[in-house]
Design a protein around this motif. Sequence first.
Motif, PDB file in Angstrom:
ATOM      1  N   LYS A 188      35.740  49.535  82.087  1.00 44.99           N
ATOM      2  CA  LYS A 188      34.661  49.495  83.179  1.00 44.99           C
ATOM      3  C   LYS A 188      33.553  48.429  82.542  1.00 44.99           C
ATOM      4  O   LYS A 188      32.697  48.104  83.470  1.00 44.99           O
ATOM      5  N   PHE A 189      33.530  48.355  81.254  1.00 47.17           N
ATOM      6  CA  PHE A 189      32.264  47.668  80.681  1.00 47.17           C
ATOM      7  C   PHE A 189      33.011  46.760  79.815  1.00 47.17           C
ATOM      8  O   PHE A 189      34.147  46.805  79.499  1.00 47.17           O
ATOM      9  N   VAL A 190      32.275  45.661  79.391  1.00 45.10           N
ATOM     10  CA  VAL A 190      32.948  44.730  78.500  1.00 45.10           C
ATOM     11  C   VAL A 190      31.760  44.141  77.673  1.00 45.10           C
ATOM     12  O   VAL A 190      30.631  44.035  78.284  1.00 45.10           O
ATOM     13  N   SER A 191      31.779  44.126  76.484  1.00 44.30           N
ATOM     14  CA  SER A 191      30.775  43.388  75.740  1.00 44.30           C
ATOM     15  C   SER A 191      31.166  42.137  74.803  1.00 44.30           C
ATOM     16  O   SER A 191      32.304  41.796  74.653  1.00 44.30           O
ATOM     17  N   ILE A 192      30.142  41.185  74.898  1.00 44.45           N
ATOM     18  CA  ILE A 192      30.248  39.878  74.536  1.00 44.45           C
ATOM     19  C   ILE A 192      29.304  39.465  73.529  1.00 44.45           C
ATOM     20  O   ILE A 192      28.212  39.514  73.859  1.00 44.45           O
ATOM     21  N   CYS A 193      29.664  38.522  72.649  1.00 40.18           N
ATOM     22  CA  CYS A 193      28.760  37.855  71.809  1.00 40.18           C
ATOM     23  C   CYS A 193      28.745  36.420  72.049  1.00 40.18           C
ATOM     24  O   CYS A 193      29.810  35.882  72.216  1.00 40.18           O
ATOM     25  N   CYS A 194      27.521  35.872  72.421  1.00 41.79           N
ATOM     26  CA  CYS A 194      27.495  34.433  72.531  1.00 41.79           C
ATOM     27  C   CYS A 194      26.745  33.756  71.752  1.00 41.79           C
ATOM     28  O   CYS A 194      25.549  34.292  71.383  1.00 41.79           O
ATOM     29  N   TRP A 197      24.262  32.171  82.903  1.00 44.87           N
ATOM     30  CA  TRP A 197      25.586  31.976  83.577  1.00 44.87           C
ATOM     31  C   TRP A 197      26.562  33.042  83.442  1.00 44.87           C
ATOM     32  O   TRP A 197      27.337  33.529  84.484  1.00 44.87           O
ATOM     33  N   LEU A 198      26.623  33.965  82.414  1.00 48.10           N
ATOM     34  CA  LEU A 198      27.384  35.226  82.098  1.00 48.10           C
ATOM     35  C   LEU A 198      26.683  36.296  83.009  1.00 48.10           C
ATOM     36  O   LEU A 198      27.537  37.004  83.609  1.00 48.10           O
ATOM     37  N   GLU A 199      25.567  36.346  83.057  1.00 50.66           N
ATOM     38  CA  GLU A 199      24.949  37.329  84.034  1.00 50.66           C
ATOM     39  C   GLU A 199      25.417  37.145  85.422  1.00 50.66           C
ATOM     40  O   GLU A 199      26.036  38.004  86.218  1.00 50.66           O
ATOM     41  N   LYS A 200      25.707  35.877  85.851  1.00 53.38           N
ATOM     42  CA  LYS A 200      26.199  35.560  87.382  1.00 53.38           C
ATOM     43  C   LYS A 200      27.532  35.772  87.413  1.00 53.38           C
ATOM     44  O   LYS A 200      28.305  36.468  88.244  1.00 53.38           O
ATOM     45  N   TYR A 236      28.296  44.243  79.498  1.00 49.27           N
ATOM     46  CA  TYR A 236      28.420  43.925  81.087  1.00 49.27           C
ATOM     47  C   TYR A 236      29.021  45.032  81.710  1.00 49.27           C
ATOM     48  O   TYR A 236      29.885  45.557  81.126  1.00 49.27           O
ATOM     49  N   LYS A 237      28.870  45.303  83.055  1.00 48.87           N
ATOM     50  CA  LYS A 237      29.566  45.912  83.913  1.00 48.87           C
ATOM     51  C   LYS A 237      29.903  45.245  85.058  1.00 48.87           C
ATOM     52  O   LYS A 237      29.370  44.880  85.829  1.00 48.87           O
ATOM     53  N   PRO A 238      31.225  44.591  84.898  1.00 48.92           N
ATOM     54  CA  PRO A 238      31.725  43.524  85.793  1.00 48.92           C
ATOM     55  C   PRO A 238      32.023  44.170  87.152  1.00 48.92           C
ATOM     56  O   PRO A 238      32.390  45.523  87.313  1.00 48.92           O
ATOM     57  N   LYS A 239      31.209  43.611  88.165  1.00 50.71           N
ATOM     58  CA  LYS A 239      31.364  43.949  89.588  1.00 50.71           C
ATOM     59  C   LYS A 239      32.820  43.699  90.422  1.00 50.71           C
ATOM     60  O   LYS A 239      33.044  44.175  91.220  1.00 50.71           O
ATOM     61  N   LYS A 240      33.570  42.932  89.534  1.00 52.01           N
ATOM     62  CA  LYS A 240      35.070  42.904  90.008  1.00 52.01           C
ATOM     63  C   LYS A 240      36.043  42.893  89.061  1.00 52.01           C
ATOM     64  O   LYS A 240      35.635  42.940  87.771  1.00 52.01           O
ATOM     65  N   GLU A 241      37.177  43.150  89.301  1.00 50.06           N
ATOM     66  CA  GLU A 241      38.280  43.387  88.220  1.00 50.06           C
ATOM     67  C   GLU A 241      38.583  42.175  87.408  1.00 50.06           C
ATOM     68  O   GLU A 241      39.084  41.146  88.046  1.00 50.06           O
ATOM     69  N   LEU A 242      38.432  42.242  86.239  1.00 48.45           N
ATOM     70  CA  LEU A 242      38.696  41.313  85.331  1.00 48.45           C
ATOM     71  C   LEU A 242      39.548  41.632  84.093  1.00 48.45           C
ATOM     72  O   LEU A 242      39.459  42.584  83.711  1.00 48.45           O
ATOM     73  N   SER A 243      40.298  40.750  83.665  1.00 45.02           N
ATOM     74  CA  SER A 243      41.262  40.954  82.204  1.00 45.02           C
ATOM     75  C   SER A 243      40.714  40.237  81.426  1.00 45.02           C
ATOM     76  O   SER A 243      39.951  39.393  81.501  1.00 45.02           O
ATOM     77  N   PHE A 244      41.192  40.810  80.221  1.00 43.40           N
ATOM     78  CA  PHE A 244      40.920  39.949  78.864  1.00 43.40           C
ATOM     79  C   PHE A 244      41.211  38.475  79.065  1.00 43.40           C
ATOM     80  O   PHE A 244      40.421  37.464  78.737  1.00 43.40           O
TER      81      PHE A 244
END
Length: 327
Positions: free
Chosen positions: A301-307, A321-324, A271-279
């Motif tokens: 700038k990116f984050v990878s998630i396994c769901c 939900w994650l896309e949103k 994902y490439k978050p559109k807003k600033e997010l922390s771990f």
Amino acid sequence: MEELIYEVDFNFESKLAQRTQNNSAMSWFDHVFFFINEEDNCQLSTKYNFSKQYLEYLRDIGIKNTKVTSARPTKLWWSNDDNLELNKKLNSKIKMSQLGIDQGWIPIRTSIGLETAHMYDGRIVAREEWGFSGRGTYFINKHEKISQKGEFVLSEYVRKIKDYGVTYFANSTEYFIVENFIDTRGQFCGGQVISTKDFVDEVGEDSIEKMSQIRDFLFKLDLKKSIQIDCFLYENGFHPFVEVNYRKTMGMMIYALRKYIEKEFYFWRIYKPKKELSFDIINEALTQKGIHFIITSPVDKFVSICCGSDSVKQLELDRAWLEKFFS
């Protein structure tokens, strides 16, 4: 035995093309090493500053080797083989497309070189010889020019339904299938492992047999390790031989995650978050939502998630939900 110091080496294709390219921004992707690597007696040489929090998180989810160093590497990791000529042959889109044309493995109009664009009436997919994960792919018509230098494989545009990478192992009948997630620019952004049964149901027994024949042909070239054959289902059929990856792949990353997510169904997404997010913010939000997940990368700038989930329906809901959440 002396401890090996590996460099992931995402410049593998550039080196095969004899280009002097050193994209340090790719070092964020070095995190895939922790999941794919199965060796204990080694370290990862990386330019990325992995935080103590992230490395501790990896150990908490079961990753055994999280050793990193800034020391010079003693071995490159991304390649499957030290045979330079074999690497060039198998990873070249030009050479493998020509092989596919000669062997009758390619069901759609395909040609070598931009000068063949006049053969096409509609949209054309142009793939640069040493492109990586969809980078170097262009959608053009026969009158358009491409600014990027290099040699290109051209193919008629067809509407893809699903995109796959099938990984075969040397000296084994074992293989696994990953359905790739492709973004609007034609670039890889994640995927999910699918069962052999589902793959057969989607592409048909004849297609499986064709791919087995291709596999047998390629392994006669004295391959030492695994090979991934990219293929896709499209509106009028199945393309069994798009390109070959004789190296580590993101498909191997997705397959390796089965050991850590511990759910029947799962996907991995960049994902490439559109807003600033922390771990911590991501971890808390996904936990509160009740999603079964692993944050597989540093948050940058990116984050990878396994769901993962035991329900396909629930997994699709979580994916939406994650896309949103990241948009």
